[in-house]
Design a protein around this motif. Structure first.
Motif, PDB file in Angstrom:
ATOM      1  N   ALA A 209     -66.207 -27.426  26.950  1.00 46.47           N
ATOM      2  CA  ALA A 209     -66.373 -26.183  26.214  1.00 46.47           C
ATOM      3  C   ALA A 209     -66.034 -24.957  27.054  1.00 46.47           C
ATOM      4  O   ALA A 209     -65.432 -23.998  26.548  1.00 46.47           O
ATOM      5  N   THR A 210     -66.393 -24.973  28.330  1.00 44.69           N
ATOM      6  CA  THR A 210     -66.163 -23.796  29.176  1.00 44.69           C
ATOM      7  C   THR A 210     -64.687 -23.452  29.262  1.00 44.69           C
ATOM      8  O   THR A 210     -64.293 -22.291  29.130  1.00 44.69           O
ATOM      9  N   HIS A 211     -63.857 -24.457  29.476  1.00 50.41           N
ATOM     10  CA  HIS A 211     -62.433 -24.203  29.648  1.00 50.41           C
ATOM     11  C   HIS A 211     -61.735 -23.938  28.311  1.00 50.41           C
ATOM     12  O   HIS A 211     -60.767 -23.172  28.251  1.00 50.41           O
ATOM     13  N   ILE A 212     -62.224 -24.540  27.252  1.00 50.46           N
ATOM     14  CA  ILE A 212     -61.694 -24.203  25.929  1.00 50.46           C
ATOM     15  C   ILE A 212     -61.978 -22.736  25.631  1.00 50.46           C
ATOM     16  O   ILE A 212     -61.107 -21.999  25.140  1.00 50.46           O
ATOM     17  N   ARG A 213     -63.177 -22.286  25.964  1.00 52.13           N
ATOM     18  CA  ARG A 213     -63.569 -20.907  25.689  1.00 52.13           C
ATOM     19  C   ARG A 213     -62.707 -19.927  26.473  1.00 52.13           C
ATOM     20  O   ARG A 213     -62.333 -18.866  25.974  1.00 52.13           O
ATOM     21  N   LEU A 214     -62.386 -20.263  27.721  1.00 50.82           N
ATOM     22  CA  LEU A 214     -61.529 -19.396  28.537  1.00 50.82           C
ATOM     23  C   LEU A 214     -60.161 -19.214  27.875  1.00 50.82           C
ATOM     24  O   LEU A 214     -59.676 -18.085  27.723  1.00 50.82           O
ATOM     25  N   ILE A 215     -59.547 -20.318  27.455  1.00 45.46           N
ATOM     26  CA  ILE A 215     -58.242 -20.233  26.807  1.00 45.46           C
ATOM     27  C   ILE A 215     -58.352 -19.488  25.483  1.00 45.46           C
ATOM     28  O   ILE A 215     -57.528 -18.622  25.164  1.00 45.46           O
ATOM     29  N   ARG A 216     -59.382 -19.796  24.724  1.00 46.96           N
ATOM     30  CA  ARG A 216     -59.566 -19.144  23.420  1.00 46.96           C
ATOM     31  C   ARG A 216     -59.676 -17.623  23.570  1.00 46.96           C
ATOM     32  O   ARG A 216     -59.107 -16.861  22.788  1.00 46.96           O
ATOM     33  N   ASP A 217     -60.414 -17.177  24.577  1.00 50.48           N
ATOM     34  CA  ASP A 217     -60.631 -15.741  24.756  1.00 50.48           C
ATOM     35  C   ASP A 217     -59.357 -15.002  25.152  1.00 50.48           C
ATOM     36  O   ASP A 217     -59.265 -13.783  24.959  1.00 50.48           O
ATOM     37  N   LEU A 218     -58.396 -15.703  25.711  1.00 49.27           N
ATOM     38  CA  LEU A 218     -57.156 -15.061  26.141  1.00 49.27           C
ATOM     39  C   LEU A 218     -56.153 -14.884  25.010  1.00 49.27           C
ATOM     40  O   LEU A 218     -55.155 -14.190  25.176  1.00 49.27           O
ATOM     41  N   ILE A 219     -56.410 -15.519  23.875  1.00 56.01           N
ATOM     42  CA  ILE A 219     -55.502 -15.427  22.728  1.00 56.01           C
ATOM     43  C   ILE A 219     -56.188 -14.608  21.640  1.00 56.01           C
ATOM     44  O   ILE A 219     -57.184 -15.054  21.059  1.00 56.01           O
ATOM     45  N   PRO A 220     -55.715 -13.399  21.373  1.00 54.19           N
ATOM     46  CA  PRO A 220     -56.383 -12.541  20.384  1.00 54.19           C
ATOM     47  C   PRO A 220     -56.502 -13.234  19.035  1.00 54.19           C
ATOM     48  O   PRO A 220     -55.624 -13.965  18.601  1.00 54.19           O
ATOM     49  N   ARG A 221     -57.602 -12.972  18.378  1.00 59.60           N
ATOM     50  CA  ARG A 221     -57.825 -13.549  17.056  1.00 59.60           C
ATOM     51  C   ARG A 221     -58.547 -12.547  16.195  1.00 59.60           C
ATOM     52  O   ARG A 221     -59.142 -11.591  16.678  1.00 59.60           O
ATOM     53  N   GLU A 222     -58.504 -12.778  14.890  1.00 60.56           N
ATOM     54  CA  GLU A 222     -59.249 -11.932  13.984  1.00 60.56           C
ATOM     55  C   GLU A 222     -60.723 -12.296  14.068  1.00 60.56           C
ATOM     56  O   GLU A 222     -61.094 -13.392  14.480  1.00 60.56           O
ATOM     57  N   ASN A 223     -61.578 -11.341  13.661  1.00 60.26           N
ATOM     58  CA  ASN A 223     -63.020 -11.590  13.707  1.00 60.26           C
ATOM     59  C   ASN A 223     -63.398 -12.771  12.827  1.00 60.26           C
ATOM     60  O   ASN A 223     -62.865 -12.971  11.752  1.00 60.26           O
ATOM     61  N   HIS A 224     -64.360 -13.555  13.317  1.00 61.95           N
ATOM     62  CA  HIS A 224     -64.904 -14.669  12.533  1.00 61.95           C
ATOM     63  C   HIS A 224     -66.361 -14.368  12.196  1.00 61.95           C
ATOM     64  O   HIS A 224     -67.081 -13.746  12.975  1.00 61.95           O
ATOM     65  N   LEU A 225     -66.814 -14.843  11.044  1.00 65.53           N
ATOM     66  CA  LEU A 225     -68.206 -14.657  10.678  1.00 65.53           C
ATOM     67  C   LEU A 225     -69.098 -15.485  11.581  1.00 65.53           C
ATOM     68  O   LEU A 225     -68.732 -16.568  12.033  1.00 65.53           O
ATOM     69  N   ASP A 226     -70.285 -14.966  11.857  1.00 67.33           N
ATOM     70  CA  ASP A 226     -71.218 -15.721  12.693  1.00 67.33           C
ATOM     71  C   ASP A 226     -71.869 -16.819  11.868  1.00 67.33           C
ATOM     72  O   ASP A 226     -71.553 -17.054  10.714  1.00 67.33           O
ATOM     73  N   ASP A 227     -72.822 -17.522  12.480  1.00 67.54           N
ATOM     74  CA  ASP A 227     -73.436 -18.678  11.821  1.00 67.54           C
ATOM     75  C   ASP A 227     -74.159 -18.294  10.534  1.00 67.54           C
ATOM     76  O   ASP A 227     -74.314 -19.109   9.632  1.00 67.54           O
TER      77      ASP A 227
END
Length: 387
Positions: A209-227
């Protein structure tokens, strides 16, 4: 907009990648590179687990016989995945023909390999056959990255050719976190990852999860709804890295990122005798970049000098330019689209005109309105989104 594709080996990895925000889950056997197919049971398990929560793709296997590939692709398509990915090698023309009936019914992605002299002339043929996209990858997984085989201008040409054919353009091939800021400006619809999601521990290692999160944060995305589904999640750490923090003046603190004494052969000059040769041109770039709200820890917190070098090379790849002033303005304009840049100084010098140098230095700043939050992502979200 560029989407993040995460290569996963089973339903457990797919669930982790989904939770951490991957846009596309790509099913393959990482121990059987480059396109080892998972079993029917493993694919069915992922489709059942993920449902329609994310796009799912799956590879058809390391096959080059046209009929075998068509049969395998048909079987993969029957699982209900959104996309089927097929590798194209020296037997590509026959494989494309064999896959044409399936391409008329299901969404196929063709894969070309940069380390095997990817034949971009196949792109129009893939479009004519009904394929929905083309990805550029590497066949040999020895740690060499896509950028080791093709530079940024050539990758831009690939993306442009695929988009001109009205297909999705994807890039993969041992991509790492520092590659992302270099590849986003050329507008791919997909960036694919596996090794980077394991923290560099090898493709066969489980993703985490840690490394997936790092890559995910570097690619801009539109806002997602929270839980709870009733308000937008805001990644304050990512926004801070991009120059925004609540209650803080956006303009007050900057760091200097520079590229000095970069000498490149350039087709430049207004005289006729300058049009059929290159000249040495020296670039000195000083970029004032908004500081992050904390000490730099990883690629989410920095503006890479590679982005400056790539911008210069992309501009020069477009062909002859008459004036150093034009080059300087184009470099400044290109870099000021980045949301963290506040101001830039560009010095361009021709070294072969006299016994010394001649040229220009310009200073440009972001318009005052550009510091507002609603414009922070303007330069990143203009790319075409595939899906």
């Amino acid at each position: 907009m560029t989407l993040m594709l995460a290569s996963v080996a089973d339903a457990a990895e797919a669930e982790i990648a989904l939770i951490e925000g991957a846009d596309v889950l790509d099913l393959k056997d990482p121990a059987n590179a480059p396109l080892g197919a998972l079993s029917r049971a493993a694919i069915d398990a992922v489709v059942a687990t993920i449902g329609k929560r994310r796009l799912v793709s799956a590879v058809a296997g390391n096959l080059s016989d046209p009929q075998e590939l068509a049969t395998a692709a048909e079987e993969i398509a029957s699982t209900g995945v959104d996309y089927v990915k097929v590798g194209l090698d020296a037997n590509a023309a026959a494989c494309i023909e064999a896959l044409k009936p399936l391409a008329a019914r299901r969404r196929l992605i063709g894969l070309l390999f940069a380390d095997q002299d990817a034949d971009v002339s196949l792109i129009p043929r893939l479009a004519a056959a009904g394929f929905k996209g083309v990805m550029l990858d590497t066949a040999v997984k020895d740690g060499s990255r896509l950028i080791n085989y093709l530079d940024i201008p050539h990758l831009q040409q690939f993306v442009d050719l695929v988009h001109a054919a009205d297909m999705i353009a994807g890039l993969a091939g041992s991509l790492e976190a520092p590659d992302i800021s270099r590849l986003l400006p050329i507008g791919p619809d997909l960036l694919g990852f596996r090794g980077a999601l394991t923290g560099g521990k090898g493709r066969a290692t489980r993703i985490d999860a840690t490394h997936i999160r790092l890559i995910r944060d570097l690619i801009p995305r539109e806002n997602h709804l929270d839980d709870q589904g009733d308000e937008f999640k805001v990644d304050w750490r990512l926004l801070s890295a991009r120059g925004y923090a609540p209650g803080r003046d956006l303009e007050i603190e900057t760091d200097l990122v520079f590229v000095h004494d970069l000498i490149l052969p350039v087709s430049i000059g207004a005289y006729d005798f300058e049009r059929n040769k290159t000249q040495r041109v020296r670039f000195n770039i000083d970029a004032d970049v908004r500081r992050a709200g904390h000490h730099a820890e990883d690629m989410r917190d920095v503006f890479s000098y590679d982005v400056i070098v790539d911008a210069i090379r992309l501009i020069l790849s477009r062909g002859h330019v008459d004036l150093v002033e034009t080059v300087a303005e184009r470099v400044a304009d290109a870099l000021l689209t980045h949301p963290r840049l506040v101001a830039i100084r560009v010095r361009v010098e021709k070294l072969d005109v006299i016994d010394g140098s001649v040229g220009i230095e310009i200073s440009r700043a972001r318009a005052s309105q550009a510091g507002k939050l609603h414009q922070l992502f303007a330069g990143d979200l203009g790319a075409k989104s595939g899906g």
